[in-house]
Write a protein that holds these residues in place. Sequence first.
Motif, mmCIF file in Angstrom:
data_model
loop_
_atom_site.group_PDB
_atom_site.id
_atom_site.type_symbol
_atom_site.label_atom_id
_atom_site.label_comp_id
_atom_site.label_asym_id
_atom_site.label_seq_id
_atom_site.Cartn_x
_atom_site.Cartn_y
_atom_site.Cartn_z
ATOM 1 N N ALA A 188 15.416 -39.424 65.395
ATOM 2 C CA ALA A 188 15.395 -38.220 64.771
ATOM 3 C C ALA A 188 16.183 -37.137 65.538
ATOM 4 O O ALA A 188 17.126 -36.417 64.967
ATOM 5 N N ASP A 189 16.367 -37.466 67.024
ATOM 6 C CA ASP A 189 17.092 -36.473 67.949
ATOM 7 C C ASP A 189 18.629 -37.158 67.778
ATOM 8 O O ASP A 189 19.574 -36.172 67.840
ATOM 9 N N ARG A 190 19.099 -38.211 67.460
ATOM 10 C CA ARG A 190 20.158 -38.835 67.562
ATOM 11 C C ARG A 190 20.987 -38.817 66.116
ATOM 12 O O ARG A 190 22.202 -38.707 66.208
ATOM 13 N N THR A 222 23.603 -46.455 69.198
ATOM 14 C CA THR A 222 23.361 -45.299 70.200
ATOM 15 C C THR A 222 21.656 -45.634 70.437
ATOM 16 O O THR A 222 21.224 -45.477 71.464
ATOM 17 N N VAL A 223 20.961 -45.821 69.183
ATOM 18 C CA VAL A 223 19.396 -45.854 69.346
ATOM 19 C C VAL A 223 19.225 -47.184 70.259
ATOM 20 O O VAL A 223 18.219 -46.730 71.022
ATOM 21 N N THR A 224 19.674 -48.198 69.879
ATOM 22 C CA THR A 224 19.490 -49.303 70.675
ATOM 23 C C THR A 224 19.487 -49.256 72.284
ATOM 24 O O THR A 224 18.832 -49.746 72.884
ATOM 25 N N ALA A 280 23.752 -36.379 64.797
ATOM 26 C CA ALA A 280 25.112 -36.331 65.582
ATOM 27 C C ALA A 280 25.819 -37.670 65.450
ATOM 28 O O ALA A 280 27.184 -38.010 65.373
ATOM 29 N N ALA A 281 25.131 -38.719 64.589
ATOM 30 C CA ALA A 281 25.843 -40.008 64.495
ATOM 31 C C ALA A 281 26.590 -39.942 63.211
ATOM 32 O O ALA A 281 26.252 -39.499 62.021
#
Length: 217
Positions: free
Chosen positions: A73-75, A88-90, A78-79
Amino acid sequence: MVKQLRAARTRQALVLAAAEIFAADGYALSSLPAISRRAGVSAGALHFHFPSKDALAMEVERAARRSVEELVADRQPAAPSPLHLLVTVTREVLVAVAADVVVRAGFRLSVDPSRKNGMGFGCWWRGWVREELLRAQRAGELADGVSPDRAATLIVAATLGFEVLGVPDRDRIAPHAEQFWTLVLPQLAARGEQFAGLTLADSWPRAQSARAGRSPV
């Protein structure tokens, strides 16, 4: 209010202690007495909050999932695209595996063969990875012939593998993750996609040659 606060702190202490022991010893070798001692909580208080070891393990998995959901949810805002978000999440999940014992324990519990009710967190993680790959495919980000199902299996297997590799040397998880994506992205992404300074078009001819005559990801 004071009792509720005390109960919440006791529950948190138990979940953290359980995560530490599950991550270190696995589910089968962990015991409720060891967890209560680690948490500094009586056996009666432990059983008040968690009637069984499996109930405690499921709570650790739920806590791990909440942490990763918060990261997503935070990333997400901006993705620029689904595949960027997945990369990014991985990367950050692997950093969390190294830094956060609850996340580390959640992954370990999700594949522990001694658990009958495992895979809750692991199934959710695979489902999220697959959904992002399907979104990336619909957006035209995946290379021709890439199977989201096969790619999801590869990425999830790598996540779990890095968790194992990271146990003795957690500082090296992030470099391993970068090497993984450097190798995998040219096979996975459509031509010209860029990720944090890595221009995949530069390695596209080599990736195409490597893919020739081989089953798609």
